[in-house]
Design an enzyme around this catalytic site. Structure first.
Site, PDB file in Angstrom:
ATOM      1  N   ASP A   7       2.667  -4.630 -10.297  1.00  0.00           N
ATOM      2  CA  ASP A   7       2.962  -3.653  -9.430  1.00  0.00           C
ATOM      3  C   ASP A   7       3.417  -2.620 -10.767  1.00  0.00           C
ATOM      4  O   ASP A   7       4.756  -1.589 -10.172  1.00  0.00           O
ATOM      5  CB  ASP A   7       4.606  -3.902  -8.653  1.00  0.00           C
ATOM      6  CG  ASP A   7       3.734  -4.770  -7.307  1.00  0.00           C
ATOM      7  OD1 ASP A   7       3.086  -5.250  -7.271  1.00  0.00           O
ATOM      8  OD2 ASP A   7       5.013  -5.328  -6.531  1.00  0.00           O
ATOM      9  N   ASP A  52       0.436  -4.050  -5.076  1.00  0.00           N
ATOM     10  CA  ASP A  52       1.250  -3.071  -3.344  1.00  0.00           C
ATOM     11  C   ASP A  52       0.231  -2.199  -2.894  1.00  0.00           C
ATOM     12  O   ASP A  52       0.009  -1.084  -3.546  1.00  0.00           O
ATOM     13  CB  ASP A  52       2.962  -2.778  -3.699  1.00  0.00           C
ATOM     14  CG  ASP A  52       3.289  -3.358  -2.769  1.00  0.00           C
ATOM     15  OD1 ASP A  52       3.522  -4.795  -3.152  1.00  0.00           O
ATOM     16  OD2 ASP A  52       4.686  -3.009  -2.887  1.00  0.00           O
ATOM     17  N   HIS A  54      -0.242  -0.688   0.623  1.00  0.00           N
ATOM     18  CA  HIS A  54       0.591  -0.870   1.940  1.00  0.00           C
ATOM     19  C   HIS A  54      -0.912  -0.649   2.973  1.00  0.00           C
ATOM     20  O   HIS A  54      -1.147   1.439   2.743  1.00  0.00           O
ATOM     21  CB  HIS A  54       1.681  -1.046   2.235  1.00  0.00           C
ATOM     22  CG  HIS A  54       2.336  -1.728   1.874  1.00  0.00           C
ATOM     23  ND1 HIS A  54       2.277  -3.019   1.466  1.00  0.00           N
ATOM     24  CD2 HIS A  54       3.358  -1.615   1.121  1.00  0.00           C
ATOM     25  CE1 HIS A  54       3.732  -3.401   1.147  1.00  0.00           C
ATOM     26  NE2 HIS A  54       4.490  -2.447   0.320  1.00  0.00           N
ATOM     27  N   HIS A  87       6.330   3.324   0.705  1.00  0.00           N
ATOM     28  CA  HIS A  87       5.899   3.020  -0.256  1.00  0.00           C
ATOM     29  C   HIS A  87       4.769   2.752  -1.081  1.00  0.00           C
ATOM     30  O   HIS A  87       4.076   1.918  -0.152  1.00  0.00           O
ATOM     31  CB  HIS A  87       6.707   2.982  -1.760  1.00  0.00           C
ATOM     32  CG  HIS A  87       6.655   1.132  -0.726  1.00  0.00           C
ATOM     33  ND1 HIS A  87       7.659   0.513  -0.068  1.00  0.00           N
ATOM     34  CD2 HIS A  87       6.323  -0.054  -1.446  1.00  0.00           C
ATOM     35  CE1 HIS A  87       7.293  -0.744   0.164  1.00  0.00           C
ATOM     36  NE2 HIS A  87       6.438  -0.989  -0.535  1.00  0.00           N
ATOM     37  N   LYS A 110      -1.669  -7.039  -3.022  1.00  0.00           N
ATOM     38  CA  LYS A 110      -0.964  -7.762  -1.577  1.00  0.00           C
ATOM     39  C   LYS A 110      -0.079  -6.805  -1.117  1.00  0.00           C
ATOM     40  O   LYS A 110      -0.372  -5.461  -1.147  1.00  0.00           O
ATOM     41  CB  LYS A 110       0.229  -8.112  -2.517  1.00  0.00           C
ATOM     42  CG  LYS A 110       1.222  -7.647  -3.681  1.00  0.00           C
ATOM     43  CD  LYS A 110       1.643  -8.172  -4.335  1.00  0.00           C
ATOM     44  CE  LYS A 110       2.752  -7.720  -5.502  1.00  0.00           C
ATOM     45  NZ  LYS A 110       3.997  -6.937  -4.549  1.00  0.00           N
ATOM     46  N   CYS A 154       9.215  -8.873  -6.596  1.00  0.00           N
ATOM     47  CA  CYS A 154       8.019  -8.897  -6.721  1.00  0.00           C
ATOM     48  C   CYS A 154       8.029  -9.978  -8.017  1.00  0.00           C
ATOM     49  O   CYS A 154       7.107 -10.659  -8.469  1.00  0.00           O
ATOM     50  CB  CYS A 154       7.164  -7.532  -6.899  1.00  0.00           C
ATOM     51  SG  CYS A 154       7.366  -6.736  -5.276  1.00  0.00           S
TER      52      CYS A 154
END
Length: 210
Positions: A7, A52, A54, A87, A110, A154
């Site tokens: 990340d 990440d 999202h 974020h 992810k 993470c």
């Protein structure tokens, strides 16, 4: 052996004034991680990343819960959910990985399921797998060097899952940054308690002999 860089995205760094910037994640830290990653790649390590990624309606964003504030904790379907600032939204500038793309063999995304958070690079909190393990198995990887952001979330979750799945794991502390000193220390203690090797600085000869 292979590397997992966790990340390293704009929203987690002070350098990019990220929405969820981790202390100590300035430009010099990012440069240090990139240099170390390049050194490992040049030494023959495969390099993989987690990202990440999202959707805007993700359950972890406090903005999707009217009346709630950042870092509130709520109960959803019997589980505790930390509410984070919005974020790493898919397609946004600060969701991009900050290291040179050419360093990576592959990147596993992810946190794409809007109903579950996903600290680990291997699975979300609902148990849905990412493609990270499949990618590693494709390259016959059995040992991993893990570092990145954030140590106490993470990085910790990714390393613990990797060890539970049978990988040999080393975490490089100096190439990680955590949310808070106390939880970072707790994370390192948990990793070592699970038999994961924690080294403070990158020791390339030592890792090559491992």
């Amino acid at each position: 052996m292979a590397v997992i860089v966790v990340d390293m995205q704009g929203d987690f760094t002070t350098w990019k004034e990220g929405a969820l910037a981790i202390p100590g994640s300035d430009a010099s830290f990012v440069k240090k991680v990139e240099q170390a990653t390049r050194e490992l790649k040049e030494a023959g390590f495969l390099v993989f990343g987690t990202q990440d990624w999202h959707p805007p309606d993700h359950i972890s964003f406090y903005t999707n819960h009217p009346g709630k504030n950042p870092f509130d904790m709520i109960q959803i379907n019997g589980r505790t959910q930390v509410l984070w600032p919005r974020h790493c939204v898919q397609g946004t500038e600060n969701a991009k990985i900050l290291l040179d793309d050419e360093l990576f063999t592959a990147i596993a995304r992810k946190g794409q399921n809007p109903m579950f958070d996903s600290y680990s690079g291997f699975q979300d909190h609902g148990g849905m797998k990412t493609d990270l393990d499949m990618i590693l198995q494709t390259y016959h990887v059995s040992s991993l060097v893990i570092y990145g952001i954030a140590t106490d979330y993470c990085v910790n979750a990714t390393a613990l899952d990797a060890a539970a799945m049978g990988y040999e794991v080393a975490v490089v502390g100096d190439l990680c940054r955590g949310v808070a000193p106390e939880t970072t220390d707790q994370a390192f203690a948990e990793l070592m308690g699970r038999g994961i090797r924690v080294v403070q600085e990158l020791d390339l000869p030592g890792l090559q002999r491992w």
